[in-house]
Design an enzyme around this catalytic site. Structure first.
Site, short mmCIF file in Angstrom:
data_model
loop_
_atom_site.label_atom_id
_atom_site.label_comp_id
_atom_site.label_asym_id
_atom_site.label_seq_id
_atom_site.Cartn_x
_atom_site.Cartn_y
_atom_site.Cartn_z
N ASP A 64 1.55 -9.95 6.46
CA ASP A 64 2.21 -8.85 5.78
C ASP A 64 1.12 -7.84 5.45
O ASP A 64 -0.07 -8.17 5.47
CB ASP A 64 2.90 -9.36 4.51
CG ASP A 64 3.54 -8.25 3.71
OD1 ASP A 64 4.24 -7.41 4.31
OD2 ASP A 64 3.34 -8.22 2.49
N ASP A 111 1.26 -4.79 2.65
CA ASP A 111 1.12 -4.45 1.23
C ASP A 111 1.11 -5.71 0.37
O ASP A 111 2.03 -6.51 0.42
CB ASP A 111 2.25 -3.52 0.80
CG ASP A 111 2.27 -2.22 1.60
OD1 ASP A 111 1.21 -1.80 2.08
OD2 ASP A 111 3.37 -1.63 1.74
#
Length: 178
Positions: A7, A9
């Site tokens: 991922d 953020d």
């Protein structure tokens, strides 16, 4: 093939409930860029799967998002590594797309890119439950980091077999142990 799906953020860079809306707001977490470069130099292929509903919401433009991703790739390259692929969902939460995590569409796009029939056992690293759920839906091995929203997520019911680490660097240390 050694592949990992990250991922963005909260795993690679700081997260914000107000969204990361500019290149100036895109700030790498301590040790994340170096960790990615170490993994890449050890023969791992790095893919990123990220929800970016700020596009649909009008918080930033396609050009700004591309500048953030170019900066990420540039920083990893400066450390001798490579980010091979970045896939993102540009849709809002009400758009009913297949690519917005927790749905697994981004992961299927990544599998297609690498010519893989299965992502079984491929590590996926996230800081939220939806990151882990999207990866687990296609057979990935879930890794939760405590950065970003990770501390809060660690208190939720996690997918079976989820491994929890302080940050991306600790995940990479674990993966590179002899």
């Amino acid at each position: 093939m050694k592949l990992i799906i990250l991922d963005r953020d909260g795993v690679i860079n700081e997260d914000s409930d107000a969204y990361i809306k500019s290149l100036d707001e895109w700030i790498p977490l301590p040790g994340s860029i170096e960790a990615m470069a170490r993994l890449s130099k050890a023969g791992w292929r790095i893919a990123i799967a990220t929800n970016q509903s700020g596009l649909a919401r009008g918080y930033f433009t396609q050009e700004i998002l591309e500048a953030m991703h170019a900066r990420l790739a540039e920083l990893v390259a400066e450390q001798g590594g490579q980010v091979e692929l970045i896939r993102y969902c540009p849709h809002g939460p009400d758009d009913d797309c297949d690519c917005r995590k927790p749905r697994p569409g981004l992961y299927r796009q990544i599998a297609d890119y690498f010519g893989l029939d299965s992502l079984s056992g491929v590590p996926t690293v996230g800081d939220s439950l939806r990151d882990l759920e999207a990866g687990v839906a296609v057979g990935c091995k879930p890794y939760l980091v405590r950065t970003g929203k990770g501390n809060k997520t660690a208190n939720q019911a996690l997918p079976a077999g989820t491994l929890i680490f302080d940050n991306l660097a600790a995940v990479v240390d674990s993966l590179l142990e002899p």
